[in-house]
Design a protein around this motif. Structure first.
Motif, mmCIF file in Angstrom:
data_model
loop_
_atom_site.group_PDB
_atom_site.id
_atom_site.type_symbol
_atom_site.label_atom_id
_atom_site.label_comp_id
_atom_site.label_asym_id
_atom_site.label_seq_id
_atom_site.Cartn_x
_atom_site.Cartn_y
_atom_site.Cartn_z
ATOM 1 N N ILE A 146 3.577 46.943 10.971
ATOM 2 C CA ILE A 146 2.465 46.596 10.088
ATOM 3 C C ILE A 146 2.886 45.470 9.160
ATOM 4 O O ILE A 146 2.109 44.586 8.824
ATOM 5 C CB ILE A 146 2.035 47.838 9.281
ATOM 6 C CG1 ILE A 146 1.455 48.905 10.204
ATOM 7 C CG2 ILE A 146 1.018 47.472 8.209
ATOM 8 C CD1 ILE A 146 1.170 50.215 9.511
ATOM 9 N N TYR B 253 -4.353 47.004 10.815
ATOM 10 C CA TYR B 253 -2.890 47.076 10.760
ATOM 11 C C TYR B 253 -2.213 45.923 11.490
ATOM 12 O O TYR B 253 -0.987 45.937 11.653
ATOM 13 C CB TYR B 253 -2.411 48.415 11.316
ATOM 14 C CG TYR B 253 -2.843 49.581 10.453
ATOM 15 C CD1 TYR B 253 -2.497 49.637 9.107
ATOM 16 C CD2 TYR B 253 -3.618 50.610 10.975
ATOM 17 C CE1 TYR B 253 -2.895 50.699 8.306
ATOM 18 C CE2 TYR B 253 -4.023 51.676 10.189
ATOM 19 C CZ TYR B 253 -3.660 51.711 8.856
ATOM 20 O OH TYR B 253 -4.070 52.766 8.060
ATOM 21 N N SER B 254 -2.988 44.962 11.923
ATOM 22 C CA SER B 254 -2.426 43.737 12.516
ATOM 23 C C SER B 254 -3.047 42.551 11.790
ATOM 24 O O SER B 254 -3.848 41.804 12.347
ATOM 25 C CB SER B 254 -2.714 43.670 14.021
ATOM 26 O OG SER B 254 -2.068 44.706 14.715
ATOM 27 N N PRO C 28 1.383 49.487 16.355
ATOM 28 C CA PRO C 28 1.986 48.343 15.650
ATOM 29 C C PRO C 28 3.395 48.061 16.168
ATOM 30 O O PRO C 28 4.393 48.316 15.486
ATOM 31 C CB PRO C 28 1.987 48.795 14.190
ATOM 32 C CG PRO C 28 2.047 50.284 14.258
ATOM 33 C CD PRO C 28 1.286 50.679 15.496
ATOM 34 N N SER D 236 0.261 44.142 17.866
ATOM 35 C CA SER D 236 0.235 45.292 18.774
ATOM 36 C C SER D 236 0.622 44.937 20.204
ATOM 37 O O SER D 236 0.646 45.824 21.069
ATOM 38 C CB SER D 236 -1.165 45.933 18.780
ATOM 39 O OG SER D 236 -1.450 46.515 17.537
#
Length: 452
Positions: free
Chosen positions: A153, A199-200, A149, A221
């Motif tokens: 995040i 997480y994206s 990340p 990312s």
């Protein structure tokens, strides 16, 4: 491929050269004199064990296993607030220091001046910190960050305050200062998913705030100015461990497409690894002394042991190592791990195609709701998540509760059974693992651990 711009399926350039599975022990040859030693860096809460398939695929393309290394951070979980000490967790400074020492040791062992780094998720934070703030640029030729990340995040003053994963934190602000994310002298690449990385995400549901904006997008990312590769449909973990992720890693470091994405089998792989444990509910990668490990060959259809005498038995010493064990590459195994104070954990695994010394073992604790169950069986996917719309998977013919549709976000599933011994089959795409139940009242828990 355009530098600084994501290229969809850029890695598939190597797929056209894929060849059938190689014969036992046979490998495609890579130009060893030009390929640096490779150091793999695991993510938050993980261990070196997650890299086993990457090791095998690099070996199958001619990279000798003595040029492949994976760090085990002793305390793999990040602090809640990076600036405040927290027992059994690590700071960004801790991981930078530990990575620097590990790279120095690899350089000493291999007599090479530079290494290549491949990192998953949080491991990329350690890599970027080492390159930018820890003097690592002098000793690194390539850095590949997978699902890291890089933008955070979240970028928020109210969520994950103080966390290294918050783009508004001093840590990421420092890494992201400047016109780009490049480090002079280091070739850099980021591998990310299109929209499947939990997480994206624009929505904060995966950090506990559904409906609230995270401040980041699907491209969180990416690395500004670097080579960015987008792999459609892969999840957060698969951006590091999927065979297409390997293909991108290999081509970037070696300079040509991989000759095969398959794993060349060895007839009698030698296996070893470390037993590690849990302290105050938190996994560490510290070795456990006195752990008892037994290995049984089992019937692939029923999970029944082929003999009541274990094929291997050892009580670990101070190094935590439970091997070596010479296996058969066609055999299915049950690993039984006994550590004082933890459930007796029965881990069922598919055949090991090649030798490995990172077959690390962890106990599995009982969870909330397991009280009163006759038997508890889990399926675990350390190198990916379960995607309902993408994968074929089941445990005893069912989709376990808690695995939802949409972005893949869960790597384990669990079901309860009565105490009567029986076979439970776990399926993930082309991988099938048969287990046997053991009574929970006697402190036993069962895990079917997928390799892919």
């Amino acid at each position: 491929m355009n530098v600084g711009r994501p290229t969809r399926r850029a890695v598939l350039a190597g797929a056209a050269t894929v060849v059938p599975t190689l014969a036992f022990g046979q490998r495609r040859q890579a130009p060893r004199e030009t390929v640096p030693p490779i150091v793999f860096v695991h993510g938050n809460g993980d261990s070196a064990a997650v890299w086993i398939n990457n090791f095998w695929r690099f070996e199958s393309n001619g990279i000798h296993r003595n040029q492949l290394f994976a760090i085990d951070f002793p305390y793999p979980l990040a602090r809640t607030d990076d600036s405040k000490p927290q027992p059994l967790r690590s700071s960004t400074e801790d991981q930078m220091r530990e990575l620097a020492a590990f790279v120095a040791d690899v350089r000493d062992k291999t007599h090479r001046r530079k290494v290549a780094l491949i990192a998953s998720s949080r491991g990329g934070n350690a890599v970027r910190n080492y390159l930018k703030n820890g003097g690592g640029a002098e000793f690194v030729s390539h850095a590949v960050l997978c699902g890291t990340p890089n933008k955070g995040i979240v970028v928020s003053d109210t969520m994950l305050v103080g966390s290294e994963f918050n783009g508004a934190s001093p840590f990421l602000k420092g890494l992201n200062s400047g016109p780009d994310d490049l480090v002079p002298g280091v070739e850099m690449m980021a591998i990310r998913s299109d929209k499947n990385d939990k997480y994206s995400q624009p929505d904060a549901r995966f950090v506990g705030h559904p409906g609230k904006p995270t401040g980041v997008g699907y491209d969180a990312s990416e690395l500004r100015g670097a080579k960015n590769v987008v792999l459609d449909g892969l999840d957060h973990r698969e951006t590091a461990f999927h065979k297409l992720a390997f293909a991108a890693q290999y081509e970037f470091i070696v300079g040509k497409p991989a000759g095969t994405l398959f794993i060349a089998q060895e007839p009698r792989p030698t296996l070893n690894g470390k037993a590690s444990g849990i302290t105050d509910g938190i996994y560490t990668n510290l070795p456990v002394s006195g752990a008892e490990v037994e290995i049984y060959e089992v019937d692939p259809k029923t999970g029944d042991r082929k003999s009541n005498i274990p094929a291997h038995r050892k009580t670990t010493g101070a190094d935590g190592l439970w091997g070596p064990f010479i296996s058969h590459s066609e055999a299915y195994y049950e690993f039984v791990l006994r550590i004082d104070g933890e459930p007796v954990t029965h881990i069922y695994r598919s055949p090991f195609l090649r030798s490995s010394d990172i077959v690390h073992l962890r106990p599995q604790p009982f969870g909330k709701g397991d009280e009163g169950a006759g038997a508890v069986v889990m399926m675990s996917r350390p190198r990916g998540y379960f995607g309902i719309d993408r994968d074929k998977f089941s445990l005893d013919g069912k989709v376990p509760p808690g695995i939802t549709e949409g972005v893949p976000a869960v790597s384990t599933g669990k079901l309860h059974f009565d105490a009567k011994p029986r076979t439970i089959v776990a399926v993930l795409n082309n991988e099938t693992i048969a287990t046997r139940t053991f009574p929970a009242k006697d402190n036993h828990i069962v895990v079917a651990e997928f390799t892919n």
